[in-house]
Design a protein around this motif. Structure first.
Motif, PDB file in Angstrom:
ATOM      1  N   VAL A 130       0.868  -1.177   0.000  1.00 53.24           N
ATOM      2  CA  VAL A 130       0.000   0.000   0.000  1.00 53.24           C
ATOM      3  C   VAL A 130       0.904   1.226   0.000  1.00 53.24           C
ATOM      4  CG1 VAL A 130      -1.837   1.228   1.210  1.00 53.24           C
ATOM      5  CG2 VAL A 130      -1.748  -1.280   1.265  1.00 53.24           C
ATOM      6  N   GLN A 131       0.777   2.054  -1.031  1.00 53.99           N
ATOM      7  CA  GLN A 131       1.706   3.173  -1.160  1.00 53.99           C
ATOM      8  C   GLN A 131       1.005   4.452  -1.587  1.00 53.99           C
ATOM      9  OE1 GLN A 131       4.497   1.495  -3.988  1.00 53.99           O
ATOM     10  NE2 GLN A 131       3.298   2.153  -5.731  1.00 53.99           N
ATOM     11  N   GLU A 132       1.770   5.533  -1.479  1.00 52.07           N
ATOM     12  CA  GLU A 132       1.284   6.853  -1.868  1.00 52.07           C
ATOM     13  C   GLU A 132       0.762   6.815  -3.305  1.00 52.07           C
ATOM     14  OE1 GLU A 132       3.303  11.331  -1.948  1.00 52.07           O
ATOM     15  OE2 GLU A 132       4.541   9.560  -1.723  1.00 52.07           O
ATOM     16  N   LEU A 133      -0.348   7.461  -3.534  1.00 52.33           N
ATOM     17  CA  LEU A 133      -0.917   7.519  -4.886  1.00 52.33           C
ATOM     18  C   LEU A 133      -0.334   8.713  -5.638  1.00 52.33           C
ATOM     19  CD1 LEU A 133      -3.183   6.597  -6.938  1.00 52.33           C
ATOM     20  CD2 LEU A 133      -4.592   8.379  -5.903  1.00 52.33           C
ATOM     21  N   ALA A 134       0.107   8.458  -6.860  1.00 50.81           N
ATOM     22  CA  ALA A 134       0.487   9.560  -7.747  1.00 50.81           C
ATOM     23  C   ALA A 134      -0.635   9.649  -8.782  1.00 50.81           C
ATOM     24  CB  ALA A 134       1.835   9.287  -8.393  1.00 50.81           C
ATOM     25  N   ALA A 135      -1.612  10.504  -8.484  1.00 51.87           N
ATOM     26  CA  ALA A 135      -2.894  10.439  -9.176  1.00 51.87           C
ATOM     27  C   ALA A 135      -2.814  10.757 -10.668  1.00 51.87           C
ATOM     28  CB  ALA A 135      -3.899  11.363  -8.493  1.00 51.87           C
ATOM     29  N   LEU A 136      -1.778  11.477 -11.096  1.00 52.23           N
ATOM     30  CA  LEU A 136      -1.711  11.826 -12.523  1.00 52.23           C
ATOM     31  C   LEU A 136      -0.958  10.801 -13.369  1.00 52.23           C
ATOM     32  CD1 LEU A 136      -1.269  15.713 -12.601  1.00 52.23           C
ATOM     33  CD2 LEU A 136      -3.321  14.348 -12.340  1.00 52.23           C
ATOM     34  N   GLY A 137      -0.491   9.712 -12.733  1.00 56.67           N
ATOM     35  CA  GLY A 137       0.165   8.664 -13.519  1.00 56.67           C
ATOM     36  C   GLY A 137       1.587   9.030 -13.922  1.00 56.67           C
ATOM     37  N   SER A 138       2.140   8.320 -14.894  1.00 60.40           N
ATOM     38  CA  SER A 138       3.558   8.496 -15.233  1.00 60.40           C
ATOM     39  C   SER A 138       3.777   9.706 -16.134  1.00 60.40           C
ATOM     40  CB  SER A 138       4.109   7.246 -15.912  1.00 60.40           C
ATOM     41  OG  SER A 138       3.741   7.218 -17.269  1.00 60.40           O
ATOM     42  N   VAL A 139       4.956  10.319 -16.023  1.00 56.70           N
ATOM     43  CA  VAL A 139       5.271  11.450 -16.905  1.00 56.70           C
ATOM     44  C   VAL A 139       5.302  10.985 -18.359  1.00 56.70           C
ATOM     45  CG1 VAL A 139       6.611  12.709 -15.145  1.00 56.70           C
ATOM     46  CG2 VAL A 139       7.797  11.309 -16.766  1.00 56.70           C
ATOM     47  N   LEU A 140       5.690   9.716 -18.570  1.00 53.35           N
ATOM     48  CA  LEU A 140       5.746   9.219 -19.949  1.00 53.35           C
ATOM     49  C   LEU A 140       4.359   9.228 -20.593  1.00 53.35           C
ATOM     50  CD1 LEU A 140       7.603   8.082 -22.122  1.00 53.35           C
ATOM     51  CD2 LEU A 140       7.032   5.793 -21.309  1.00 53.35           C
ATOM     52  N   ASP A 141       3.368   8.662 -19.891  1.00 54.62           N
ATOM     53  CA  ASP A 141       1.999   8.651 -20.436  1.00 54.62           C
ATOM     54  C   ASP A 141       1.496  10.075 -20.645  1.00 54.62           C
ATOM     55  OD1 ASP A 141       1.933   5.944 -20.477  1.00 54.62           O
ATOM     56  OD2 ASP A 141       0.880   5.726 -18.564  1.00 54.62           O
ATOM     57  N   ARG A 142       1.801  10.919 -19.675  1.00 50.71           N
ATOM     58  CA  ARG A 142       1.312  12.298 -19.755  1.00 50.71           C
ATOM     59  C   ARG A 142       1.900  13.031 -20.969  1.00 50.71           C
ATOM     60  NH1 ARG A 142      -1.972  15.369 -16.683  1.00 50.71           N
ATOM     61  NH2 ARG A 142      -1.895  17.444 -17.538  1.00 50.71           N
ATOM     62  N   LEU A 143       3.217  12.857 -21.169  1.00 50.31           N
ATOM     63  CA  LEU A 143       3.877  13.537 -22.290  1.00 50.31           C
ATOM     64  C   LEU A 143       3.345  13.034 -23.627  1.00 50.31           C
ATOM     65  CD1 LEU A 143       7.509  13.502 -20.934  1.00 50.31           C
ATOM     66  CD2 LEU A 143       6.199  15.546 -21.528  1.00 50.31           C
ATOM     67  N   ARG A 144       3.121  11.724 -23.706  1.00 53.68           N
ATOM     68  CA  ARG A 144       2.657  11.163 -24.984  1.00 53.68           C
ATOM     69  C   ARG A 144       1.237  11.604 -25.292  1.00 53.68           C
ATOM     70  NH1 ARG A 144       5.517   5.178 -24.770  1.00 53.68           N
ATOM     71  NH2 ARG A 144       7.595   5.979 -25.252  1.00 53.68           N
ATOM     72  N   LYS A 145       0.420  11.796 -24.229  1.00 51.69           N
ATOM     73  CA  LYS A 145      -0.978  12.175 -24.451  1.00 51.69           C
ATOM     74  C   LYS A 145      -1.158  13.672 -24.615  1.00 51.69           C
ATOM     75  CE  LYS A 145      -2.917   8.706 -21.625  1.00 51.69           C
ATOM     76  NZ  LYS A 145      -3.032   8.725 -20.200  1.00 51.69           N
ATOM     77  N   GLU A 146      -0.414  14.455 -23.813  1.00 51.56           N
ATOM     78  CA  GLU A 146      -0.723  15.883 -23.724  1.00 51.56           C
ATOM     79  C   GLU A 146       0.503  16.747 -23.885  1.00 51.56           C
ATOM     80  OE1 GLU A 146      -3.443  17.048 -20.636  1.00 51.56           O
ATOM     81  OE2 GLU A 146      -3.679  14.953 -20.081  1.00 51.56           O
ATOM     82  N   CYS A 147       1.367  16.392 -24.846  1.00 51.27           N
ATOM     83  CA  CYS A 147       2.633  17.103 -24.940  1.00 51.27           C
ATOM     84  C   CYS A 147       2.444  18.591 -25.197  1.00 51.27           C
ATOM     85  CB  CYS A 147       3.532  16.476 -25.990  1.00 51.27           C
ATOM     86  SG  CYS A 147       2.930  16.640 -27.654  1.00 51.27           S
TER      87      CYS A 147
END
Ligand code: ADE
Length: 292
Positions: A103-120
């Motif tokens: 059980v660990q801290e949530l990083a709610a926005l996901g990975s920087v890789l996914d974010r960059l590929r989707k919303e560069c």
């Protein structure tokens, strides 16, 4: 007794609150796939009655029967115990009743890789530089604690908010003894070639200096908005290019020249020529970039 190594470690660190019962975890949607099972978003009902959103790494229910999966689970927990830095995913606890969970801290926005590929197009260079700086701060903490991450890559760098980096995935992390300056990999694991320094590919040697190399590849991924490093090359070809021919990944268009200079420094062939994360932290503390 399979529970022994994990429980004794949790107890030794005095972090008995780390034991969580699965009754207090309510699973929500799936976040992704980890090496030993799924990663889920969940609500954790804490002893003080508060409910917090968390990320839960599940050990697949059939995984206890699978050779190695439980060992990986224990290694990841042991690596996370005691880590405490704003740019690293925090361990909240483990559930040792079926299903086994981290059980660990949530990083709610996901990975920087996914974010960059989707919303560069929505991501400014100033934000990318801020990410570079925060990843460096997290890695400098690991360097001070003598932990070698071994799997630093944009897919393992998460966001809890647009400007809050959380480095995750400590499954390959190794602690260096005071007299060691590198870890020689003996286990048979798939290692991600495009992030590997030449000494990792040739001698399986991992150190803060090879994390530094991977850090620069991670920066390259960030400033190319998620391109694949050394796309189309096999491990052997990558080694030939970086080791024999001295080639390096090209400067991404969006990358400020000062940052590319840092990347080339991190890609020095000799480990001792690469900067420490402590030195890189100092660079980010003092640098003035025109984009900012
Ligand atoms: N995927 C893997 N670990 C995660 C975390 N802590 N938060 C969000 N997504 C994740």
């Amino acid at each position: 007794n399979r529970e022994e190594p994990l429980y004794s470690n949790v107890a030794r660190e005095g972090a008995v609150s780390c034991l969580i019962t699965s009754r207090d975890i309510e699973l929500k949607e799936r976040l992704g796939q980890g090496s030993f099972g799924e990663v889920m978003k969940a609500e954790w009902k804490r002893e003080d009655g508060r409910t917090v959103l968390v990320a839960v790494k599940m050990l697949r229910s059939d995984a206890l029967a699978l050779q190695g999966a439980f060992g990986e689970f224990v290694k990841e927990v042991n690596a996370m115990i005691g880590l405490n830095h704003p740019n690293l995913i925090k361990l909240y606890g483990v559930s040792l009743s079926s299903p086994y969970m981290i059980v660990q801290e949530l990083a709610a926005l996901g990975s920087v890789l996914d974010r960059l590929r989707k919303e560069c197009s929505l991501t400014s260079v100033a934000i990318l530089v801020e990410w570079a700086k925060q990843i460096c701060n997290g890695m400098a903490y690991l360097e001070r604690q003598r932990w070698v991450h071994r799997d630093l890559a944009a897919r393992n760098v998460l966001l809890s908010a647009l400007n809050k980096i959380k480095i995750g995935d400590f499954g390959l992390m190794k602690s260096l003894n005071p007299e060691e300056d590198c870890y020689v990999m003996t286990e048979h694991k798939k290692i991600p070639f495009p992030w590997c320094a030449p000494e990792c590919l040739k001698k399986r040697q991992f150190s803060h200096a090879s994390d530094c190399w991977a850090y620069a590849v991670t920066l390259w991924e960030i400033f190319t908005f998620g391109e694949h490093p050394w796309a189309g090359n096999t491990g052997a070809q990558i080694l030939q290019l970086i080791d024999q021919e001295g080639q390096r990944l090209p400067k991404p268009k969006a990358c400020p020249p000062e940052i590319y200079r840092i990347m080339l420094h991190c890609w020095s062939h000799r480990e001792s020529d690469r900067p420490t994360f402590a030195a890189l932290t100092e660079f980010f503390r003092t640098v003035q970039l025109e984009v900012l």
